[in-house]
Design a protein around this motif. Structure first.
Motif, PDB file in Angstrom:
ATOM      1  N   ARG A  71       0.835  -1.207   0.000  1.00  0.00           N
ATOM      2  CA  ARG A  71       0.000   0.000   0.000  1.00  0.00           C
ATOM      3  C   ARG A  71       0.867   1.254   0.000  1.00  0.00           C
ATOM      4  NH1 ARG A  71      -3.678   2.653   4.813  1.00  0.00           N
ATOM      5  NH2 ARG A  71      -4.306   4.484   3.604  1.00  0.00           N
ATOM      6  N   ALA A  72       1.894   1.263   0.863  1.00  0.00           N
ATOM      7  CA  ALA A  72       2.781   2.421   0.927  1.00  0.00           C
ATOM      8  C   ALA A  72       3.479   2.635  -0.408  1.00  0.00           C
ATOM      9  CB  ALA A  72       3.814   2.245   2.040  1.00  0.00           C
ATOM     10  N   ASN A  73       3.916   1.548  -1.030  1.00  0.00           N
ATOM     11  CA  ASN A  73       4.588   1.654  -2.326  1.00  0.00           C
ATOM     12  C   ASN A  73       3.641   2.226  -3.377  1.00  0.00           C
ATOM     13  OD1 ASN A  73       7.095   0.690  -4.005  1.00  0.00           O
ATOM     14  ND2 ASN A  73       5.318  -0.025  -5.132  1.00  0.00           N
ATOM     15  N   ALA A  74       2.384   1.771  -3.351  1.00  0.00           N
ATOM     16  CA  ALA A  74       1.397   2.279  -4.308  1.00  0.00           C
ATOM     17  C   ALA A  74       1.147   3.769  -4.100  1.00  0.00           C
ATOM     18  CB  ALA A  74       0.094   1.491  -4.179  1.00  0.00           C
ATOM     19  N   ASP A  75       0.965   4.173  -2.833  1.00  0.00           N
ATOM     20  CA  ASP A  75       0.683   5.582  -2.550  1.00  0.00           C
ATOM     21  C   ASP A  75       1.875   6.476  -2.907  1.00  0.00           C
ATOM     22  OD1 ASP A  75      -1.780   4.852  -1.677  1.00  0.00           O
ATOM     23  OD2 ASP A  75      -1.360   5.071   0.462  1.00  0.00           O
ATOM     24  N   LEU A  76       3.074   6.024  -2.558  1.00  0.00           N
ATOM     25  CA  LEU A  76       4.259   6.827  -2.859  1.00  0.00           C
ATOM     26  C   LEU A  76       4.515   6.903  -4.366  1.00  0.00           C
ATOM     27  CD1 LEU A  76       6.560   5.583   0.028  1.00  0.00           C
ATOM     28  CD2 LEU A  76       5.698   7.908  -0.264  1.00  0.00           C
ATOM     29  N   ALA A 126      -5.880  20.281  -9.286  1.00  0.00           N
ATOM     30  CA  ALA A 126      -6.387  18.925  -9.526  1.00  0.00           C
ATOM     31  C   ALA A 126      -5.355  17.877  -9.113  1.00  0.00           C
ATOM     32  CB  ALA A 126      -6.745  18.758 -11.000  1.00  0.00           C
ATOM     33  N   LEU A 127      -4.080  18.126  -9.435  1.00  0.00           N
ATOM     34  CA  LEU A 127      -3.025  17.191  -9.050  1.00  0.00           C
ATOM     35  C   LEU A 127      -2.843  17.162  -7.534  1.00  0.00           C
ATOM     36  CD1 LEU A 127      -0.419  18.006 -11.842  1.00  0.00           C
ATOM     37  CD2 LEU A 127      -1.663  15.843 -11.553  1.00  0.00           C
ATOM     38  N   ALA A 128      -2.977  18.322  -6.894  1.00  0.00           N
ATOM     39  CA  ALA A 128      -2.857  18.379  -5.436  1.00  0.00           C
ATOM     40  C   ALA A 128      -3.989  17.634  -4.747  1.00  0.00           C
ATOM     41  CB  ALA A 128      -2.829  19.836  -4.967  1.00  0.00           C
ATOM     42  N   ASN A 129      -5.107  17.467  -5.447  1.00  0.00           N
ATOM     43  CA  ASN A 129      -6.253  16.732  -4.904  1.00  0.00           C
ATOM     44  C   ASN A 129      -6.315  15.295  -5.430  1.00  0.00           C
ATOM     45  OD1 ASN A 129      -7.379  18.679  -3.201  1.00  0.00           O
ATOM     46  ND2 ASN A 129      -8.448  19.687  -4.901  1.00  0.00           N
ATOM     47  N   ALA A 130      -5.184  14.792  -5.896  1.00  0.00           N
ATOM     48  CA  ALA A 130      -5.130  13.406  -6.371  1.00  0.00           C
ATOM     49  C   ALA A 130      -5.482  12.451  -5.235  1.00  0.00           C
ATOM     50  CB  ALA A 130      -3.740  13.105  -6.920  1.00  0.00           C
ATOM     51  N   SER A 134      -6.434   4.074  -1.670  1.00  0.00           N
ATOM     52  CA  SER A 134      -7.682   3.817  -0.955  1.00  0.00           C
ATOM     53  C   SER A 134      -8.782   4.790  -1.341  1.00  0.00           C
ATOM     54  CB  SER A 134      -7.448   3.887   0.562  1.00  0.00           C
ATOM     55  OG  SER A 134      -6.507   2.921   0.979  1.00  0.00           O
ATOM     56  N   GLY A 135      -8.469   5.691  -2.264  1.00  0.00           N
ATOM     57  CA  GLY A 135      -9.459   6.675  -2.694  1.00  0.00           C
ATOM     58  C   GLY A 135      -9.518   7.913  -1.830  1.00  0.00           C
ATOM     59  N   HIS A 136      -8.559   8.057  -0.895  1.00  0.00           N
ATOM     60  CA  HIS A 136      -8.519   9.233  -0.033  1.00  0.00           C
ATOM     61  C   HIS A 136      -7.539  10.267  -0.584  1.00  0.00           C
ATOM     62  CE1 HIS A 136      -9.780   6.329   3.432  1.00  0.00           C
ATOM     63  NE2 HIS A 136     -10.799   6.645   2.638  1.00  0.00           N
ATOM     64  N   ALA A 137      -7.503  11.432   0.060  1.00  0.00           N
ATOM     65  CA  ALA A 137      -6.624  12.501  -0.404  1.00  0.00           C
ATOM     66  C   ALA A 137      -5.169  12.063  -0.329  1.00  0.00           C
ATOM     67  CB  ALA A 137      -6.843  13.752   0.439  1.00  0.00           C
ATOM     68  N   LEU A 138      -4.476  12.099  -1.465  1.00  0.00           N
ATOM     69  CA  LEU A 138      -3.081  11.661  -1.505  1.00  0.00           C
ATOM     70  C   LEU A 138      -2.174  12.636  -0.757  1.00  0.00           C
ATOM     71  CD1 LEU A 138      -0.976   9.680  -2.611  1.00  0.00           C
ATOM     72  CD2 LEU A 138      -0.939  11.022  -4.730  1.00  0.00           C
ATOM     73  N   GLY A 140      -3.433  15.076   1.392  1.00  0.00           N
ATOM     74  CA  GLY A 140      -4.236  15.726   2.424  1.00  0.00           C
ATOM     75  C   GLY A 140      -4.022  15.180   3.816  1.00  0.00           C
ATOM     76  N   GLY A 141      -2.906  14.469   4.039  1.00  0.00           N
ATOM     77  CA  GLY A 141      -2.679  13.876   5.355  1.00  0.00           C
ATOM     78  C   GLY A 141      -3.665  12.754   5.602  1.00  0.00           C
ATOM     79  N   GLU A 142      -4.391  12.844   6.707  1.00  0.00           N
ATOM     80  CA  GLU A 142      -5.387  11.830   7.045  1.00  0.00           C
ATOM     81  C   GLU A 142      -6.795  12.230   6.613  1.00  0.00           C
ATOM     82  OE1 GLU A 142      -4.403   8.712   8.503  1.00  0.00           O
ATOM     83  OE2 GLU A 142      -2.669   9.700   7.622  1.00  0.00           O
ATOM     84  N   ASN A 143      -6.908  13.291   5.851  1.00  0.00           N
ATOM     85  CA  ASN A 143      -8.215  13.743   5.376  1.00  0.00           C
ATOM     86  C   ASN A 143      -8.729  12.805   4.287  1.00  0.00           C
ATOM     87  OD1 ASN A 143     -10.414  15.456   5.265  1.00  0.00           O
ATOM     88  ND2 ASN A 143      -9.525  16.777   3.695  1.00  0.00           N
ATOM     89  N   THR A 144      -9.999  12.473   4.347  1.00  0.00           N
ATOM     90  CA  THR A 144     -10.563  11.570   3.348  1.00  0.00           C
ATOM     91  C   THR A 144     -11.055  12.317   2.117  1.00  0.00           C
ATOM     92  OG1 THR A 144     -12.733  11.688   4.429  1.00  0.00           O
ATOM     93  CG2 THR A 144     -11.264   9.898   5.092  1.00  0.00           C
ATOM     94  N   GLY A 145     -11.300  13.613   2.245  1.00  0.00           N
ATOM     95  CA  GLY A 145     -11.768  14.409   1.116  1.00  0.00           C
ATOM     96  C   GLY A 145     -10.607  15.046   0.374  1.00  0.00           C
ATOM     97  N   ASP A 146     -10.866  16.213  -0.211  1.00  0.00           N
ATOM     98  CA  ASP A 146      -9.822  16.917  -0.946  1.00  0.00           C
ATOM     99  C   ASP A 146      -8.767  17.490  -0.011  1.00  0.00           C
ATOM    100  OD1 ASP A 146     -10.990  16.394  -3.371  1.00  0.00           O
ATOM    101  OD2 ASP A 146     -12.112  18.293  -3.443  1.00  0.00           O
ATOM    102  N   ALA A 147      -7.576  17.648  -0.555  1.00  0.00           N
ATOM    103  CA  ALA A 147      -6.508  18.289   0.207  1.00  0.00           C
ATOM    104  C   ALA A 147      -6.621  19.812   0.122  1.00  0.00           C
ATOM    105  CB  ALA A 147      -5.146  17.837  -0.314  1.00  0.00           C
ATOM    106  N   TYR A 148      -7.119  20.311  -1.015  1.00  0.00           N
ATOM    107  CA  TYR A 148      -7.255  21.757  -1.233  1.00  0.00           C
ATOM    108  C   TYR A 148      -8.675  22.083  -1.681  1.00  0.00           C
ATOM    109  CZ  TYR A 148      -2.197  22.405  -0.904  1.00  0.00           C
ATOM    110  OH  TYR A 148      -0.887  22.458  -0.444  1.00  0.00           O
TER     111      TYR A 148
END
Length: 307
Positions: A71-76, A126-130, A134-138, A140-148
């Protein structure tokens, strides 16, 4: 006569017990060959059985660590890809700013550049809100929605959490699965405050569309900020690359440990095929000889007389 009868009965009972024991041993050896394990019960070797259970638990935990690493490899990897796209967009923004800083462009041409810069700013948002795996903000830290989120004036504001969670990789090691947007998009604005790439690009786009009396000067001033932002973004990519390399290192270590556990499990519990076959053949030979001897002794006239 009772003594003779008792002796005969004892002979048959002892022979039956011996033959039964040989058959049980042969069946156990055959079971080891078919099942691949030399331990039928924990009582066969309590120490080895305990160690095998411990190795099994370690292997199960290793499976969890492997899933976390994946999972970490996929997210990174997603983060690295998004950052690469941002870098390309920022390089294009620098090219446009360099053009706009020239003194030969007309107002209409600068306005057209401003339109493209505003489009780049939208792409950066749009890229910042990738999204992560898991479908969460890439970003945005632990936020499940948008980062910006965009305010009423179209400015991007960070709405994520202050930090990104980490994932355990085993043996007390862990890795942070991404970065927050401000960690690689924000940088000092030169006046003691902070700005970010999206704000810098938008401000230049607005300036070139008539937001300032000196659009060429605004473009010239923006070049330094764009370069600082690009350096910050490049540093973020380096951090992501380092974390990906760390996952690879821990993955190699996990494979090595798994191989060692497998070898130990084989040594402790796996059937020695050659040795077991030899013992089985020996046991069957003894069993066959015992059965033949019993049959001959049982048919002697003496036993017939005693009975």
């Amino acid at each position: 006569m009772a003594i003779l009868s008792t002796s005969t009965s004892a002979f048959f009972e002892r022979s039956r017990t011996d033959i039964k024991a040989l058959r049980s041993q042969a069946e156990r050896l055959q079971g080891q060959l078919s099942g691949g394990s030399k331990l039928d019960r924990s009582s066969d070797d309590p120490v080895a059985a305990s160690r095998l259970r411990a190795l099994s638990r370690l292997e199960q935990l290793s499976g969890i660590d492997k899933a976390n690493a994946s999972r970490a490899n996929a997210d990174l990897t997603l983060a690295d890809g998004a950052m690469s796209d941002m870098t390309d967009a920022l390089i294009r923004a620098k090219e446009l700013a360099t053009q706009a800083a020239g003194g030969t462009l007309t107002g209409a041409q600068r306005s057209s550049i401003g339109d493209e810069l505003l489009q780049i700013q939208g792409n950066l948002v749009a890229l910042a809100n990738a999204r992560d795996s898991s479908g969460h903000a890439l970003f945005g830290g632990e936020n499940t929605g948008d980062a910006y989120a965009l305010d009423a004036n179209g400015n991007a504001r960070y709405v994520g959490t202050a930090a990104t969670g980490s994932l355990p990789l085993g043996e007390g090691q862990s890795v942070i699965r991404s970065m927050t947007g401000p960690e690689f998009l924000s940088f000092p604005n030169g006046t003691g405050g902070q700005t970010d790439l999206m704000a810098t690009v938008k401000a230049l786009g607005d300036a070139l569309k008539g937001g300032t009396a000196d659009p060429a000067g605004a473009a010239q001033d923006a070049l330094a900020s764009l370069q600082t932002g690009l350096d910050t973004l490049t540093t973020g990519q380096t951090v992501i690359g380092t974390r990906l390399a760390w996952i690879e290192v821990t993955g190699d270590r996990r494979v090595d440990l798994s191989t060692l556990r497998s070898t130990e499990e084989t040594d402790l519990g796996a059937t020695d095929i050659a040795g077991t076959i030899a013992r089985l053949q020996e046991t069957l030979m003894v069993l066959e000889a015992s059965q033949a001897s019993f049959a001959k002794l049982a048919n002697l006239n003496l036993f017939s007389t005693l009975n």
